[in-house]
Design an enzyme around this catalytic site. Structure first.
Site, PDB file in Angstrom:
ATOM      1  CE  LYS A 164      -4.575   0.779   0.156  1.00  0.00           C
ATOM      2  NZ  LYS A 164      -5.558   0.003  -0.337  1.00  0.00           N
TER       3      LYS A 164
ATOM      4  CG  ASP B  42      -7.341   3.398  -0.679  1.00  0.00           C
ATOM      5  OD1 ASP B  42      -7.783   2.044  -0.837  1.00  0.00           O
ATOM      6  OD2 ASP B  42      -7.455   4.112   0.130  1.00  0.00           O
TER       7      ASP B  42
HETATM    8  P1  NDP Z   1     -12.965   7.845  -2.820  1.00  0.00           P
HETATM    9  O1  NDP Z   1     -11.769   8.817  -2.657  1.00  0.00           O
HETATM   10  O2  NDP Z   1     -13.477   7.494  -4.296  1.00  0.00           O
HETATM   11  O3  NDP Z   1     -13.965   7.960  -1.838  1.00  0.00           O
HETATM   12  C1  NDP Z   1     -13.900   8.100  -0.551  1.00  0.00           C
HETATM   13  C2  NDP Z   1     -15.492   8.574   0.122  1.00  0.00           C
HETATM   14  O4  NDP Z   1     -15.393   8.430   1.439  1.00  0.00           O
HETATM   15  C3  NDP Z   1     -15.625   9.928  -0.123  1.00  0.00           C
HETATM   16  O5  NDP Z   1     -17.018  10.087  -0.346  1.00  0.00           O
HETATM   17  C4  NDP Z   1     -15.200  10.726   0.939  1.00  0.00           C
HETATM   18  O6  NDP Z   1     -15.703  12.014   1.269  1.00  0.00           O
HETATM   19  C5  NDP Z   1     -15.548   9.766   1.935  1.00  0.00           C
HETATM   20  N1  NDP Z   1     -14.460   9.811   3.194  1.00  0.00           N
HETATM   21  C6  NDP Z   1     -12.902   9.828   3.009  1.00  0.00           C
HETATM   22  N2  NDP Z   1     -12.510   9.951   4.195  1.00  0.00           N
HETATM   23  C7  NDP Z   1     -13.457  10.330   5.029  1.00  0.00           C
HETATM   24  C8  NDP Z   1     -13.425  10.527   6.679  1.00  0.00           C
HETATM   25  N3  NDP Z   1     -12.334  10.551   7.162  1.00  0.00           N
HETATM   26  N4  NDP Z   1     -14.601  10.712   7.040  1.00  0.00           N
HETATM   27  C9  NDP Z   1     -15.801  10.625   6.434  1.00  0.00           C
HETATM   28  N5  NDP Z   1     -16.017  10.280   5.285  1.00  0.00           N
HETATM   29  C10 NDP Z   1     -14.583  10.043   4.338  1.00  0.00           C
HETATM   30  O7  NDP Z   1     -12.335   6.550  -2.378  1.00  0.00           O
HETATM   31  P2  NDP Z   1     -12.816   4.951  -2.595  1.00  0.00           P
HETATM   32  O8  NDP Z   1     -14.380   4.751  -2.760  1.00  0.00           O
HETATM   33  O9  NDP Z   1     -11.725   4.420  -3.544  1.00  0.00           O
HETATM   34  O10 NDP Z   1     -12.700   4.449  -1.073  1.00  0.00           O
HETATM   35  C11 NDP Z   1     -13.413   4.028  -0.194  1.00  0.00           C
HETATM   36  C12 NDP Z   1     -12.879   2.855   0.809  1.00  0.00           C
HETATM   37  O11 NDP Z   1     -12.941   1.554  -0.036  1.00  0.00           O
HETATM   38  C13 NDP Z   1     -11.578   3.169   1.417  1.00  0.00           C
HETATM   39  O12 NDP Z   1     -11.711   2.456   2.743  1.00  0.00           O
HETATM   40  C14 NDP Z   1     -10.730   2.283   0.589  1.00  0.00           C
HETATM   41  O13 NDP Z   1      -9.753   1.882   1.320  1.00  0.00           O
HETATM   42  C15 NDP Z   1     -11.630   1.037   0.223  1.00  0.00           C
HETATM   43  N6  NDP Z   1     -11.296   0.572  -0.867  1.00  0.00           N
HETATM   44  C16 NDP Z   1     -11.371   1.090  -2.236  1.00  0.00           C
HETATM   45  C17 NDP Z   1     -10.921   0.181  -3.554  1.00  0.00           C
HETATM   46  C18 NDP Z   1     -11.065   0.714  -4.708  1.00  0.00           C
HETATM   47  O14 NDP Z   1     -10.865  -0.340  -5.581  1.00  0.00           O
HETATM   48  N7  NDP Z   1     -10.952   2.039  -4.860  1.00  0.00           N
HETATM   49  C19 NDP Z   1     -10.984  -1.276  -3.274  1.00  0.00           C
HETATM   50  C20 NDP Z   1     -11.087  -1.867  -1.826  1.00  0.00           C
HETATM   51  C21 NDP Z   1     -11.371  -1.021  -1.004  1.00  0.00           C
HETATM   52  P3  NDP Z   1     -15.264  13.297   0.917  1.00  0.00           P
HETATM   53  O15 NDP Z   1     -15.383  13.375  -0.585  1.00  0.00           O
HETATM   54  O16 NDP Z   1     -16.147  14.632   1.571  1.00  0.00           O
HETATM   55  O17 NDP Z   1     -13.913  13.310   1.254  1.00  0.00           O
HETATM   56  O1  2IT Z   2      -7.973  -1.553  -1.023  1.00  0.00           O
HETATM   57  C1  2IT Z   2      -7.969  -1.904  -2.094  1.00  0.00           C
HETATM   58  O2  2IT Z   2      -7.861  -3.347  -2.183  1.00  0.00           O
HETATM   59  C2  2IT Z   2      -7.769  -1.031  -3.028  1.00  0.00           C
HETATM   60  N1  2IT Z   2      -7.515  -0.134  -3.001  1.00  0.00           N
HETATM   61  C3  2IT Z   2      -7.440  -1.474  -4.714  1.00  0.00           C
HETATM   62  C4  2IT Z   2      -6.013  -2.232  -4.644  1.00  0.00           C
HETATM   63  C5  2IT Z   2      -5.663  -2.715  -6.178  1.00  0.00           C
HETATM   64  O3  2IT Z   2      -4.628  -2.865  -6.362  1.00  0.00           O
HETATM   65  O4  2IT Z   2      -6.545  -2.444  -6.883  1.00  0.00           O
END
Ligand code: NDP
Ligand code: 2IT
Length: 451
Positions: free
Chosen positions: A126, A166
């Site tokens: 990561k 992420d």
């Molecule tokens: P994005 O940046 O696309 O979206 C994040 C969302 O969460 C936004 O709506 C943001 O709001 C909100 N957010 C972030 N930090 C906070 C906080 N401290 N308190 C409240 N709301 C918060 O990220 P992703 O959708 O990609 O990721 C979301 C989650 O999923 C994370 O935990 C990530 O690690 C996990 N994840 C992501 C993957 C991926 O493929 N992208 C894969 C697997 C897991 P705001 O816009 O106001 O900041």
């Molecule tokens: O938490 C996760 O699994 C991710 N942010 C995606 C990682 C990846 O390599 O696609």
């Protein structure tokens, strides 16, 4: 002292404030795998835990860039290369002001085990930076990404370490990072996943995590003899990549997602979320959720300040299935109690470690179907691996092919997790099932590869 407590005690010296979430993730795994450690001495003989909780290396670097006023800005960048027993280091990059080494160690540790569950040849890592993309111009984001890659490119490669997105890192950032990597190395290769489609990205990568979480939930509900999601009210937190696509898939299958959140507040639209509007606000304009009620005044906007400390409006809305898809520890024991009292049947973690340990215990003790992150959100990284396979073979797969493979992967993970739980006497406990199945896979590879 139990075997788990003895193991946890070995690591207590490093349990400082910065490492809090890393210890939270580690402790959960150690408690889950205690029966495995008890039943087979080899894991202790080969000091697997001691080796698994220390990253192979942590790379930390300075990122210097010029903002639009030609003022010099300095951030800190990281890449935690945690474990490559099963394949190249693989995992996302997070750009958020809260990023530090402890958060990336928690995410990297989870990633090793998540990636093992996919059954694909990928290790865990990561990275990221304490850079806040919010309020920055496109050019500023581009300049930051270039500066970040100037340092990162030395440590990554298609067979070494393959970063992705992420929080705060989506197709735009991956595009700029890829452009800089190519400029420095002259090599057009699959060194990053989540690339835009027209230069090597996989179809369905943007949708994969959210869709995968819904596929996982469907399989889990079926295995547990519960009703399907069709026609059921669902609550979702977040309004980013994972949340938007979880909402989209829920709508495809006839469920009714009624909420979304960002860091400032919650939208509750009892008739079902208007996804086109949400995408326009969040993907096209990167604006606040508050704008939703300008178009739909009948929906409710609840700002975070309006809610009592330790509770969140989104989890106080009655639902059949809940999908926390924003960030770590966003669902507390108070939230869990609210969900349980309101009759929730299943909780699926789309985000990484969104539920606190107390909340998880509440769900498990009330026999709520609980899908832990490392199993339920593995669809994103699985399709990242599909992107690596397509890049390596210079062939593109259709949307249908990727979707079918994603669905199969999520079903296989759910079944494996449920079976493992049953084998170890904790039927229905997907947390223990996921931790035991993934730990065993990584540990057995580490033993076979020698020290
Ligand atoms: P994005 O940046 O696309 O979206 C994040 C969302 O969460 C936004 O709506 C943001 O709001 C909100 N957010 C972030 N930090 C906070 C906080 N401290 N308190 C409240 N709301 C918060 O990220 P992703 O959708 O990609 O990721 C979301 C989650 O999923 C994370 O935990 C990530 O690690 C996990 N994840 C992501 C993957 C991926 O493929 N992208 C894969 C697997 C897991 P705001 O816009 O106001 O900041
Ligand atoms: O938490 C996760 O699994 C991710 N942010 C995606 C990682 C990846 O390599 O696609």
């Amino acid at each position: 002292m139990s075997i788990a407590e003895t193991e946890i005690k070995k690591f207590e010296n490093g349990n400082c404030a910065e490492n809090k979430v890393f210890y939270q993730a580690m402790e959960e795994v150690i408690y889950s795998i205690a029966p495995l450690l008890e039943s087979d001495e080899k894991y202790q003989e080969y000091a697997i835990l001691e080796r698994l909780v220390v990253p192979d290396r942590v790379i930390k670097f300075k990122v210097t860039w010029l903002d639009d006023n030609n003022k010099i800005q300095v951030n800190t960048g990281f890449r935690v290369q945690f474990n490559n027993a099963l394949g190249p280091y693989k995992g996302g990059l997070r750009f958020h002001p809260t990023v530090n080494e402890g958060i990336l160690k928690f995410l990297g540790f989870e990633q090793i085990l998540k990636n093992a569950l996919t059954g694909l040849p990928i290790g865990g890592g990561k990275g990221g930076a304490d850079f806040d993309p919010k309020g920055k111009s496109d050019f500023e984001v581009m300049k930051f990404c270039s500066a970040f890659m100037t340092e990162l490119h030395k440590y990554i490669g298609p067979r070494i370490d393959v970063p992705a997105g992420d929080i705060g890192v989506g197709g735009r950032e991956i595009g700029y990072l890829f452009g800089e990597y190519k400029k420095i190395t002259s090599s057009f290769e699959g060194v990053l996943t989540g690339k835009p489609f027209f230069f090597g990205g996989s179809l369905m990568r943007p949708e994969a995590t959210g869709y995968g979480a819904v596929y996982f939930t469907e399989t889990m509900l079926e295995m547990e003899g519960k009703e399907t999601l069709e026609g059921k009210v669902c609550t979702v937190s977040g309004a980013g990549n994972v949340a938007l696509h979880a909402i989209e898939k829920l709508q495809h299958i006839g469920a009714i997602p009624v909420t979304c959140t960002d860091s400032k507040g919650t939208i509750y639209d009892a008739r079902g979320v208007d996804l086109d509007l949400l995408k326009d606000i969040k993907l096209n304009r990167r604006a606040s959720l508050q704008e939703y009620i300008e178009v739909h005044p009948e929906a409710k906007y609840i700002s975070v300040e309006e809610y009592p400390e330790g509770a969140h409006a989104v989890w106080d809305i009655p639902c059949y299935a809940a999908f926390p898809c924003a960030t770590q520890n966003e669902l507390t024991d108070i939230d869990a109690q609210n969900l349980i009292v309101n009759g929730v049947v299943s909780v699926t973690e789309g985000a990484n470690m969104p539920s606190t340990p107390k909340a998880i215990n509440d769900f498990l003790s009330h026999k709520i179907c609980f899908a832990p992150a490392k199993a339920a959100n593995a669809g994103g990284v699985a399709v990242s691996e599909f992107e690596m396979a397509q890049n390596a073979s210079m062939i593109r797969w259709s949307f249908e092919k990727v979707d079918e493979k994603l669905k199969l992967t999520m079903q296989q993970i759910a079944k494996r997790v449920a079976l493992t739980a049953k084998d170890y006497g904790v039927e229905g406990n997907y947390v223990d099932g996921a931790n035991i199945a993934s730990f065993k896979k990584v540990a057995d590879a580490m033993i076979a590869e020698g020290i």
